[in-house]
Scaffold this active site. Structure first.
Site, PDB file in Angstrom:
ATOM      1  N   CYS A   1       1.025  -1.538  -0.357  1.00 41.07           N
ATOM      2  CA  CYS A   1      -0.104   0.238   0.087  1.00 41.07           C
ATOM      3  C   CYS A   1       0.676   1.145  -0.065  1.00 41.07           C
ATOM      4  CB  CYS A   1      -1.340   0.193   0.942  1.00 41.07           C
ATOM      5  SG  CYS A   1      -2.351   0.928   0.799  1.00 41.07           S
TER       6      CYS A   1
ATOM      7  N   HIS B   1      -3.868  -5.203   0.537  1.00 39.41           N
ATOM      8  CA  HIS B   1      -3.043  -5.714   2.031  1.00 39.41           C
ATOM      9  C   HIS B   1      -2.916  -7.057   1.618  1.00 39.41           C
ATOM     10  CE1 HIS B   1      -2.755  -2.078   3.940  1.00 39.41           C
ATOM     11  NE2 HIS B   1      -3.957  -1.220   3.137  1.00 39.41           N
TER      12      HIS B   1
ATOM     13  N   SER C   1       2.967 -12.873  38.390  1.00 34.97           N
ATOM     14  CA  SER C   1       1.540 -12.912  38.238  1.00 34.97           C
ATOM     15  C   SER C   1       1.045 -14.075  38.659  1.00 34.97           C
ATOM     16  CB  SER C   1       1.482 -12.074  36.742  1.00 34.97           C
ATOM     17  OG  SER C   1       1.572 -12.066  36.122  1.00 34.97           O
ATOM     18  N   GLY C   2       1.791 -14.890  37.666  1.00 32.29           N
ATOM     19  CA  GLY C   2       0.030 -16.042  37.202  1.00 32.29           C
ATOM     20  C   GLY C   2      -0.520 -16.009  36.120  1.00 32.29           C
ATOM     21  N   GLY C   3      -0.401 -15.329  35.162  1.00 34.68           N
ATOM     22  CA  GLY C   3      -0.217 -15.153  33.405  1.00 34.68           C
ATOM     23  C   GLY C   3       0.440 -15.604  32.993  1.00 34.68           C
ATOM     24  N   VAL C   4       0.034 -15.980  31.487  1.00 33.55           N
ATOM     25  CA  VAL C   4       0.908 -16.720  30.739  1.00 33.55           C
ATOM     26  C   VAL C   4       2.379 -16.500  30.647  1.00 33.55           C
ATOM     27  CG1 VAL C   4       1.307 -16.873  28.235  1.00 33.55           C
ATOM     28  CG2 VAL C   4      -0.663 -17.013  29.222  1.00 33.55           C
ATOM     29  N   ASP C   5       2.302 -14.962  30.482  1.00 30.68           N
ATOM     30  CA  ASP C   5       3.896 -14.001  29.973  1.00 30.68           C
ATOM     31  C   ASP C   5       5.040 -13.998  30.741  1.00 30.68           C
ATOM     32  OD1 ASP C   5       2.021 -13.320  27.619  1.00 30.68           O
ATOM     33  OD2 ASP C   5       2.515 -11.050  28.682  1.00 30.68           O
ATOM     34  N   SER C   6       4.390 -13.934  31.939  1.00 30.11           N
ATOM     35  CA  SER C   6       5.435 -14.384  33.125  1.00 30.11           C
ATOM     36  C   SER C   6       5.882 -15.820  33.874  1.00 30.11           C
ATOM     37  CB  SER C   6       4.607 -13.413  34.500  1.00 30.11           C
ATOM     38  OG  SER C   6       4.149 -14.073  35.220  1.00 30.11           O
ATOM     39  N   SER C   7       4.478 -16.644  33.752  1.00 33.86           N
ATOM     40  CA  SER C   7       4.639 -18.027  33.926  1.00 33.86           C
ATOM     41  C   SER C   7       5.748 -18.639  32.827  1.00 33.86           C
ATOM     42  CB  SER C   7       3.044 -18.485  33.923  1.00 33.86           C
ATOM     43  OG  SER C   7       2.197 -18.360  34.880  1.00 33.86           O
TER      44      SER C   7
ATOM     45  N   GLU D   1      -1.325  -9.023   3.790  1.00 32.30           N
ATOM     46  CA  GLU D   1      -1.343  -9.432   5.556  1.00 32.30           C
ATOM     47  C   GLU D   1      -2.756  -9.437   6.257  1.00 32.30           C
ATOM     48  OE1 GLU D   1      -0.999  -5.290   5.853  1.00 32.30           O
ATOM     49  OE2 GLU D   1      -1.118  -6.740   4.623  1.00 32.30           O
TER      50      GLU D   1
END
Length: 506
Positions: free
Chosen positions: A79, A167, A220-226, A169
Site C-alpha cells: 500500500c 493488503h 503474576s500467574g499470567g501466561v507471559d511471566s509463567s 496481511e
C-alpha cells in the site's frame, strides 16, 4: 543468529499483523521504525515496507531514503510502501485515480511472476487507500490489476522489488498468506523458525549471558511471566528465584492454585501474602487512577523488600512481549506506553533487565509454553489485569467487596468452563458496581449490590466485541450468583464493544 525479514513500520494499524503472518510462516522477522533500518546486520534477507495513515504527498508523511535498500535486498512494498517506491522512482501518486476501499478482485497479468505465482485469477483482495499510483517509470512492470485500479501490483525490472496496493496481511485477502510465503521464498528464507528452535536458541543464549548470575522474576500467574519463568528455569535452574505477591485482589483461591501449579513446574517460588498491606493502603480511595498507582507502588515496595532478603541478585526478569516493545518504540515522537511490566523496578534495584520473550507475539508465547510442556490450562488462561479486582470493584475497595467480587467471578468463570465456552471468549470477569437496588428474596425486600458480567471476543485486545453468550447460560449464571453470593440481588450483562468502551471498567 536467525536470518530475518525486516518490516519497516510507516505507522500502519496492520504492521503488527504483517509480522504475525510472517512468523506464522515459521520465519523470523522484526518490526523497526521506518527510519531505523539495521544497516550492517548480515542476518537481514529481505524487507517489507508497511502501509501508513498518511498520503505519500503529505508534507508530514514518513519518508526514508530507500536507495541503500532497494536493489540490495528483495523488497515488498504494501500500500503506502508501494506508493512511496513508485513516487521516489519518478512515478506519480495522486487522488485523480480511483479510490478503493474494501473487497476487490485481482486480475493477475503475469502468471509466472515469483510473487503472484499460484494466486488464482479473480481472487479476493482487501484495498484501503485514498491515493493510487497514477503512473510509473518504464522499468516498472504491471503484474496485476483490479476492477478499478490498473496498478494493483508491480515489479521493478532488474531488481527483486515488488509493490502491491492491497493488503496481503489481512484475513480478507484470500491469497495473502501465499503471497507473503512467495516473498519469503524469493528472500531464500528456510522457514525453520519454530517454537522448538526458539527454545533451543534462547536457552543457549540465556546460559551464555547469565552464566552463574542470580535472577529474580515477578510472577503474576499470567501466561507471559509463567512462560518466562519456565524458560529461565530450563536455562539456569535454581539461580532463578520467583516472587509471587498476593495483593488480595486476585481471583478466588488464585494464590494457592498458582503456587501449586508453579510447584508442579519445579520452579523456585516465594509466595508473599500482602493482602492486609494493600487493603490498608486502599482504604477510602475511590479514584481509579489513584487505585492503580497505589497497587503498582505497593507491588514494587513488597517485591523490593523480598528481593533484598536474597543475596547477589544481578538480573530482573520480566515477561515483556513484542507488542509492548513495538508500542514503546515511537515513530511519531509520542510514546504510546512504557513497556516495563513492573515499571521502575530495574532502576530502583540497580539490576540488569532480562526479557527473553521480548520479540514474541502473544500467540507465539502460548506455543512456546506448550512446547515447554506446560499444562494447557496454564497457557490458555484469559488475560487478567495487573491491579486485578482493584479495577473490577468500582469505588472503594474493602475485604467484604473483594469477597463478593471473587465469589461472583468464580461462579461466572466456572460456568464458562463447564459449558465449553471459556476458550471461545478472550476475557471475562465480574464487576461489582457501586449501585444498590431493591429486590425481593422470600417475603423480604432487599437493598443490595449489582454485579455486571463482562465477556469479550478479541484477537489482540486492541479491539473487542461483547461475547454473544446464550441466554440460557446467562440466566443460569445470574440465578447462581444471586442465590449463592451474599450481598447481590441483581446481575446485568455488558454488551459494549471496544471501542468506544474498554474491556475493563476502570
Amino acid at each position: 543468529m536467525h536470518d530475518k525479514i525486516i518490516i519497516l513500520d510507516f505507522g500502519s494499524q496492520t504492521t503488527q499483523l504483517i509480522g504475525r503472518r510472517v512468523r506464522e510462516l515459521n520465519t523470523y522477522c522484526e518490526i523497526v521504525p521506518y527510519n531505523k533500518f539495521p544497516f550492517g546486520d548480515r542476518s537481514v534477507k529481505g524487507v517489507i515496507l508497511s502501509g501508513s495513515p498518511f498520503s505519500v504527498n503529505d508534507d508530514n508523511a514518513f519518508k526514508t531514503d530507500l536507495t541503500r535498500i532497494k536493489g540490495m535486498f528483495p523488497v515488498l512494498g504494501i500500500c503506502y510502501g508501494a506508493q512511496l517506491m513508485a513516487l521516489t522512482s519518478g512515478g506519480e501518486v495522486g487522488k485523480n485515480g480511483s479510490r478503493e476501499y474494501g473487497r476487490a478482485h485481482l486480475s493477475v497479468k503475469e502468471m509466472n511472476d515469483p510473487l503472484l505465482g499460484n494466486i488464482p485469477q479473480n481472487s479476493q483482495v482487501w484495498m484501503s487507500h485514498g491515493d493510487t499510483i497514477v503512473s510509473v517509470p518504464e522499468n516498472f512492470s504491471v503484474i496485476a490489476s483490479t476492477e478499478d485500479v490498473a496498478l494493483a501490483a508491480y515489479r521493478i525490472e532488474g531488481e527483486q522489488t515488488w509493490g502491491v496496493q492491497f493488503h496481503p496481511e489481512v484475513f480478507h485477502t484470500a491469497g495473502g498468506t501465499k503471497i507473503l510465503d512467495n516473498f519469503l521464498s524469493i528472500c531464500g528464507m528456510k522457514k525453520d523458525w519454530t517454537p522448538a528452535s526458539f527454545i533451543e536458541t534462547t536457552v543457549a543464549e540465556l546460559k551464555e549471558v547469565l552464566g552463574d548470575d542470580k535472577v529474580i522474576l515477578a510472577l503474576s500467574g499470567g501466561v507471559d511471566s509463567s512462560v518466562t519463568a519456565v524458560l529461565l528455569n530450563r536455562a539456569i535452574g535454581r539461580n532463578l528465584t520467583c516472587i509471587f505477591v498476593d495483593h488480595g485482589l486476585l481471583r478466588k483461591h488464585e494464590f494457592e492454585t498458582v503456587l501449586k501449579n508453579y510447584e508442579h513446574l519445579g520452579l523456585n517460588v516465594i509466595g508473599v501474602d500482602a493482602k492486609q498491606h494493600f487493603y490498608q493502603e486502599l482504604e477510602g480511595v475511590t479514584d481509579p487512577e489513584r487505585k492503580r498507582k497505589i497497587i503498582g507502588k505497593g507491588f514494587i515496595d513488597i517485591f523490593d523488600q523480598e528481593a533484598h532478603k536474597l543475596k547477589d541478585i544481578k538480573w530482573l526478569a520480566q515477561g515483556t512481549i513484542y507488542p509492548d516493545i513495538i508500542e514503546s518504540l515511537s515513530i511519531t515522537g509520542v510514546t504510546i506506553k512504557s513497556h516495563h511490566n513492573v515499571g521502575g523496578l530495574p532502576e530502583k534495584m540497580h539490576l540488569s533487565l532480562c526479557e527473553p520473550l521480548r520479540l514474541l507475539f502473544k500467540d507465539e508465547v502460548r506455543r512456546i509454553g506448550l512446547e515447554l510442556g506446560m499444562q494447557p490450562h496454564l497457557i490458555h488462561r484469559h488475560p487478567f489485569p495487573g491491579p486485578g479486582l482493584g479495577i473490577r470493584i468500582l469505588g472503594e475497595i474493602t475485604p467484604e467487596k473483594v469477597r463478593i467480587a471473587q465469589d461472583a467471578d468464580d461462579i461466572f468463570i466456572t460456568n464458562l468452563r463447564s459449558a465449553g465456552l471459556y476458550d471461545k471468549v478472550w476475557q471475562a470477569g465480574a464487576i461489582l458496581l457501586p449501585v444498590q437496588s431493591v429486590g425481593v428474596m422470600g417475603d423480604e425486600r432487599t437493598y443490595e449490590n449489582t454485579i455486571a458480567l463482562r465477556a469479550v471476543t478479541s484477537t489482540d485486545a486492541m479491539t473487542a466485541d461483547w461475547a454473544h453468550l446464550p441466554y440460557e447460560f446467562l440466566a443460569k449464571v445470574s440465578n447462581e450468583i444471586i442465590n449463592k453470593v451474599a450481598g447481590v440481588n441483581r446481575v446485568v450483562y455488558d454488551i459494549s464493544s471496544k471501542p468506544p468502551a474498554t474491556i475493563e471498567w476502570e
